[in-house]
Design a protein around this motif. Structure first.
Motif, PDB file in Angstrom:
ATOM      1  N   ALA A  35       0.631  -1.019   0.321  1.00 37.18           N
ATOM      2  CA  ALA A  35      -0.083   0.003   0.336  1.00 37.18           C
ATOM      3  C   ALA A  35       0.334   1.254   0.269  1.00 37.18           C
ATOM      4  O   ALA A  35       2.599   0.984   0.657  1.00 37.18           O
ATOM      5  N   VAL A  36       0.210   2.392  -0.476  1.00 34.59           N
ATOM      6  CA  VAL A  36       1.131   3.992  -0.813  1.00 34.59           C
ATOM      7  C   VAL A  36      -0.272   4.732   0.353  1.00 34.59           C
ATOM      8  O   VAL A  36      -1.456   4.739   0.545  1.00 34.59           O
ATOM      9  N   GLY A  60      -3.841   8.372  10.058  1.00 41.72           N
ATOM     10  CA  GLY A  60      -2.781   8.187  10.458  1.00 41.72           C
ATOM     11  C   GLY A  60      -2.470   7.087  11.289  1.00 41.72           C
ATOM     12  O   GLY A  60      -1.251   5.930  10.800  1.00 41.72           O
ATOM     13  N   GLY A  61      -2.856   7.587  12.364  1.00 40.47           N
ATOM     14  CA  GLY A  61      -2.847   6.218  13.750  1.00 40.47           C
ATOM     15  C   GLY A  61      -3.875   4.519  12.930  1.00 40.47           C
ATOM     16  O   GLY A  61      -2.552   4.220  13.550  1.00 40.47           O
ATOM     17  N   ALA A  62      -4.170   4.959  12.155  1.00 38.08           N
ATOM     18  CA  ALA A  62      -4.807   3.614  11.622  1.00 38.08           C
ATOM     19  C   ALA A  62      -4.047   3.292  11.169  1.00 38.08           C
ATOM     20  O   ALA A  62      -3.936   1.653  10.834  1.00 38.08           O
ATOM     21  N   VAL A  63      -3.784   3.951  10.053  1.00 38.39           N
ATOM     22  CA  VAL A  63      -2.514   3.315   9.208  1.00 38.39           C
ATOM     23  C   VAL A  63      -1.371   2.328  10.029  1.00 38.39           C
ATOM     24  O   VAL A  63      -1.246   1.435   9.922  1.00 38.39           O
ATOM     25  N   ASP A  64      -0.623   2.931  10.923  1.00 35.83           N
ATOM     26  CA  ASP A  64       0.584   2.836  11.657  1.00 35.83           C
ATOM     27  C   ASP A  64      -0.079   1.422  12.290  1.00 35.83           C
ATOM     28  O   ASP A  64       0.976   0.532  12.818  1.00 35.83           O
ATOM     29  N   ARG A  65      -1.653   1.264  12.582  1.00 39.78           N
ATOM     30  CA  ARG A  65      -1.369  -0.038  13.735  1.00 39.78           C
ATOM     31  C   ARG A  65      -1.461  -0.868  12.414  1.00 39.78           C
ATOM     32  O   ARG A  65      -0.967  -2.060  12.743  1.00 39.78           O
ATOM     33  N   LEU A  66      -2.712  -0.763  11.608  1.00 40.58           N
ATOM     34  CA  LEU A  66      -2.116  -1.829   9.874  1.00 40.58           C
ATOM     35  C   LEU A  66      -0.165  -1.615   9.676  1.00 40.58           C
ATOM     36  O   LEU A  66      -0.471  -3.585   9.784  1.00 40.58           O
ATOM     37  N   VAL A  67       0.003  -1.323   9.833  1.00 41.75           N
ATOM     38  CA  VAL A  67       1.662  -1.845   9.866  1.00 41.75           C
ATOM     39  C   VAL A  67       1.895  -2.226  10.996  1.00 41.75           C
ATOM     40  O   VAL A  67       2.534  -3.830  10.644  1.00 41.75           O
ATOM     41  N   VAL A  74      -0.187  -3.912   6.485  1.00 38.38           N
ATOM     42  CA  VAL A  74      -0.332  -3.604   5.763  1.00 38.38           C
ATOM     43  C   VAL A  74       1.395  -3.406   5.907  1.00 38.38           C
ATOM     44  O   VAL A  74       2.208  -3.244   6.594  1.00 38.38           O
ATOM     45  N   ARG A  75       2.007  -3.496   4.153  1.00 34.56           N
ATOM     46  CA  ARG A  75       2.928  -3.133   3.778  1.00 34.56           C
ATOM     47  C   ARG A  75       3.462  -1.688   3.280  1.00 34.56           C
ATOM     48  O   ARG A  75       2.938  -1.480   1.926  1.00 34.56           O
ATOM     49  N   LEU A  76       4.053  -0.635   3.575  1.00 36.98           N
ATOM     50  CA  LEU A  76       3.772   0.253   2.899  1.00 36.98           C
ATOM     51  C   LEU A  76       5.027   0.860   2.288  1.00 36.98           C
ATOM     52  O   LEU A  76       5.834   0.449   2.640  1.00 36.98           O
ATOM     53  N   LEU A  77       4.441   0.990   0.921  1.00 37.29           N
ATOM     54  CA  LEU A  77       5.622   1.651  -0.611  1.00 37.29           C
ATOM     55  C   LEU A  77       5.676   3.125   0.194  1.00 37.29           C
ATOM     56  O   LEU A  77       5.387   3.188  -0.463  1.00 37.29           O
ATOM     57  N   ASP A  78       7.120   2.666  -0.843  1.00 40.34           N
ATOM     58  CA  ASP A  78       7.922   4.037  -0.976  1.00 40.34           C
ATOM     59  C   ASP A  78       7.027   4.344  -2.474  1.00 40.34           C
ATOM     60  O   ASP A  78       8.550   4.328  -3.197  1.00 40.34           O
ATOM     61  N   ARG A  79       6.399   5.310  -2.898  1.00 40.29           N
ATOM     62  CA  ARG A  79       5.773   5.253  -3.992  1.00 40.29           C
ATOM     63  C   ARG A  79       5.684   6.739  -3.995  1.00 40.29           C
ATOM     64  O   ARG A  79       4.865   7.361  -3.151  1.00 40.29           O
ATOM     65  N   PRO A  80       5.540   7.677  -5.038  1.00 44.94           N
ATOM     66  CA  PRO A  80       4.596   9.127  -4.946  1.00 44.94           C
ATOM     67  C   PRO A  80       3.555   9.022  -5.046  1.00 44.94           C
ATOM     68  O   PRO A  80       3.410   8.441  -6.120  1.00 44.94           O
ATOM     69  N   ALA A  81       2.498   9.838  -4.176  1.00 46.54           N
ATOM     70  CA  ALA A  81       1.021  10.177  -4.515  1.00 46.54           C
ATOM     71  C   ALA A  81       0.324  10.901  -4.928  1.00 46.54           C
ATOM     72  O   ALA A  81      -1.074  11.165  -4.985  1.00 46.54           O
ATOM     73  N   GLY A  82       1.258  12.086  -5.400  1.00 44.66           N
ATOM     74  CA  GLY A  82       1.116  13.346  -4.810  1.00 44.66           C
ATOM     75  C   GLY A  82      -0.276  13.144  -6.682  1.00 44.66           C
ATOM     76  O   GLY A  82       0.353  13.363  -8.046  1.00 44.66           O
ATOM     77  N   LEU A  83      -1.327  14.065  -6.555  1.00 45.99           N
ATOM     78  CA  LEU A  83      -2.116  13.682  -8.441  1.00 45.99           C
ATOM     79  C   LEU A  83      -1.984  15.912  -8.060  1.00 45.99           C
ATOM     80  O   LEU A  83      -2.008  16.969  -7.313  1.00 45.99           O
ATOM     81  N   LEU A  84      -2.831  15.818  -9.556  1.00 51.94           N
ATOM     82  CA  LEU A  84      -3.193  17.473  -9.248  1.00 51.94           C
ATOM     83  C   LEU A  84      -4.185  17.443  -8.835  1.00 51.94           C
ATOM     84  O   LEU A  84      -5.311  17.034  -9.287  1.00 51.94           O
ATOM     85  N   GLY A 130      -0.809  -4.588  -8.237  1.00 50.26           N
ATOM     86  CA  GLY A 130      -1.954  -5.112  -6.581  1.00 50.26           C
ATOM     87  C   GLY A 130      -1.571  -4.389  -5.284  1.00 50.26           C
ATOM     88  O   GLY A 130      -2.501  -4.404  -4.752  1.00 50.26           O
ATOM     89  N   ALA A 131      -0.905  -2.723  -5.936  1.00 51.91           N
ATOM     90  CA  ALA A 131      -0.752  -2.084  -4.458  1.00 51.91           C
ATOM     91  C   ALA A 131      -2.230  -1.770  -4.336  1.00 51.91           C
ATOM     92  O   ALA A 131      -2.583  -0.892  -5.223  1.00 51.91           O
ATOM     93  N   LEU A 132      -2.181  -0.847  -3.272  1.00 50.26           N
ATOM     94  CA  LEU A 132      -3.918  -0.048  -3.179  1.00 50.26           C
ATOM     95  C   LEU A 132      -3.632   1.430  -2.142  1.00 50.26           C
ATOM     96  O   LEU A 132      -1.918   1.293  -2.660  1.00 50.26           O
ATOM     97  N   LEU A 133      -3.751   2.378  -2.415  1.00 53.89           N
ATOM     98  CA  LEU A 133      -3.932   3.548  -2.236  1.00 53.89           C
ATOM     99  C   LEU A 133      -4.197   3.756  -1.124  1.00 53.89           C
ATOM    100  O   LEU A 133      -6.164   3.646  -0.994  1.00 53.89           O
TER     101      LEU A 133
END
Length: 381
Positions: free
Chosen positions: A214-215, A234-241, A246-256, A293-296
Motif C-alpha cells: 500500500a501507499v 495516520g494512526g489507523a495506518v500505523d496500526r495496520l502496519v 499493510v506494508r507501506l511502499l515508497d511511491r509518490p502519490a501526489g495528484l493534480l 496490486g498495491a492499494l492507495l
C-alpha cells in the motif's frame, strides 16, 4: 420465521422508532416488504429476506435494487437525498425534515447518499444502495461510521450521463456488503471482458496474502487536511502496519487538483483541454501507485462533518472525486473519531476492475482495526 422475529420486521420496527428523529427515509413500504419477505422465504431465495434500503425516489428502479430483489433481498424504503437547491450535495431531506448525523444531530451525515448511510448506521437496514459521482457513497459512509464502496466506472449502469457516477453500497462492514457484490455483480464483466465473479468464493474462503502492499498519502499532494482528521487516519495506518496487515511502499502519490476537471466533465465538456491534461496526468501517476496490486490509502475527506448550514469554502470532495474521474473503485472504512465525537473514514483505492480484491482488502483492514461502534441512538436496543 415470523413477522415478530424476522429481519424485515425488526428493520421496520427500528424505522418506526428511530426515523422520526433521524429523517433518513422519504418513503417506507411495510406491507410490500413483509409480503416480499414471505415470498423470498417460501422460494428459498439466496438472500432469504435481507432488508435493504434504496437511495432516493428512483432507487427502487436501479439495476442494483432489481438484482437484490431477484436474489431475495427486501427493499424496506427509499432514503433521503439532497433537497432542491443544495449545491454542495452533502446532506439529505427526509420525509419529516433534514437528515441528521446519527453521531451528532447538529452535523450533516454527508451526501448525496445521506439517508442510506444513516439507515445503515442506525440499524434500520442491513445494507443500502448508493451512487457515487464525486464521493456520494464514501463521504456519508465516513461521516456516519459505516462501510461504503463505489464500484469501478462502467462495471454497473451509471445513473449519470457524464459517466462519473458509479453504483455503490453502504453496510455496517465490508463483510456485510458482500451480498451486494456477490449478487449485483453476477454476470458483469471487467475491463478485459472477463466475468467479474469468475473463480469467486465466499469471503470466509477468499482472502489476500498479507501484508497488503500500500501507499499512504495524507493529502494527495494538495489538500488542506484538518490535522485531527489526518492524525486519526495516520494512526489507523500505523496500526495496520504494526499488525502486519499493510506494508507501506515508497511511491509518490501526489495528484493534480481535480476540481476543475471534474466540473468540466460533469458539465458536459470532457474534451476541455485542462480536464484532459489533469485526467491523463493523474491516470499515469495512479498507474505507478497502484502497480502490482498495491492499494492507495488516504483520508476520505479533509474535514470532519460540518454543520447543517454548509461546509463554507472547504471541498469535502477534495480527496474523493479524483477517483470518479479516473474510474478506480474506492471504499471508505471507519478509522476512528475526532475529539468532538465525529467519525473519520479511511479511503482504500484499488486498480480498475479489482472490486472484489478491494472488498477482500477492506475485510483484512477491518480485522486489524478496532470494531466500529454503533451510534448512541435514543432508545437503542
Amino acid at each position: 420465521m415470523t413477522r415478530t422475529t424476522s429481519a424485515v420486521a425488526r428493520a421496520l420496527e427500528r424505522i418506526e422508532r428511530l426515523d422520526p428523529a433521524l429523517h433518513a427515509f422519504i418513503e417506507v413500504w411495510p406491507e410490500t416488504a413483509l409480503a416480499r419477505e414471505r415470498e423470498a422465504v417460501t422460494r428459498r431465495l439466496p438472500l432469504g429476506g435481507l432488508p435493504f434500503a434504496v437511495k432516493g425516489p428512483s432507487g427502487i428502479r436501479s439495476y442494483a435494487a432489481r438484482r437484490l430483489i431477484a436474489a431475495g433481498g427486501i427493499p424496506v424504503g427509499a432514503t433521503s437525498v439532497p433537497g432542491p437547491g443544495t449545491h454542495w450535495q452533502t446532506w439529505g431531506q427526509g420525509a419529516q425534515g433534514r437528515t441528521v448525523n446519527p453521531w451528532r444531530a447538529d452535523r450533516t451525515p454527508g451526501g448525496s447518499s445521506a439517508g442510506s448511510a444513516v439507515a445503515v448506521a442506525a440499524g434500520m437496514a442491513e445494507l443500502a444502495t448508493g451512487s457515487d459521482g464525486a464521493g456520494s457513497v464514501r463521504i456519508p459512509a465516513a461521516w456516519c461510521g459505516v462501510f461504503g464502496l463505489r464500484t469501478t466506472n462502467g462495471l454497473l449502469p451509471s445513473p449519470d450521463r457524464s459517466g462519473l457516477a458509479s453504483a455503490g453500497v453502504l453496510a455496517r462492514s465490508a463483510a456485510a456488503a458482500e451480498p451486494y457484490l456477490r449478487h449485483v455483480l453476477a454476470g458483469r464483466h471487467d475491463l478485459d471482458g472477463r466475468d467479474v465473479l469468475d473463480g469467486y468464493e465466499p469471503p470466509a474462503a477468499w482472502s489476500l496474502p498479507l501484508p497488503l502492499p500500500a501507499v499512504y498519502s495524507e493529502d494527495l499532494g494538495f489538500a488542506d487536511v484538518d490535522p485531527e482528521v489526518a492524525a486519526v487516519v495516520g494512526g489507523a495506518v500505523d496500526r495496520l502496519v504494526a499488525a502486519g496487515t499493510v506494508r507501506l511502499l515508497d511511491r509518490p502519490a501526489g495528484l493534480l487538483v481535480s476540481a476543475g476537471a471534474w466540473t468540466a466533465v460533469r458539465g458536459g465538456a470532457p474534451d476541455d483541454l485542462d480536464a484532459v491534461r489533469v485526467r491523463r496526468t493523474n491516470d499515469e501517476r495512479l498507474d505507478v501507485v497502484l502497480a502490482d496490486g498495491a492499494l492507495l490509502l488516504t483520508p476520505v475527506t479533509p474535514n470532519r462533518p460540518h454543520g447543517h448550514e454548509g461546509p463554507g469554502t472547504v471541498y469535502s470532495t477534495a480527496l474523493t472525486w479524483a477517483f470518479n474521474l479516473s474510474g478506480h473503485p474506492a471504499a471508505s472504512l471507519p478509522a476512528g473519531f475526532t475529539g468532538d465525537g465525529c467519525p473519520v473514514g479511511l479511503q482504500l483505492v484499488a486498480a480498475r476492475g479489482a472490486d472484489l480484491e478491494l472488498l477482500a482488502a477492506a475485510r483484512a483492514v477491518e480485522d486489524a482495526l478496532p470494531a466500529a461502534p454503533a451510534p448512541p441512538l435514543p432508545g437503542r436496543r
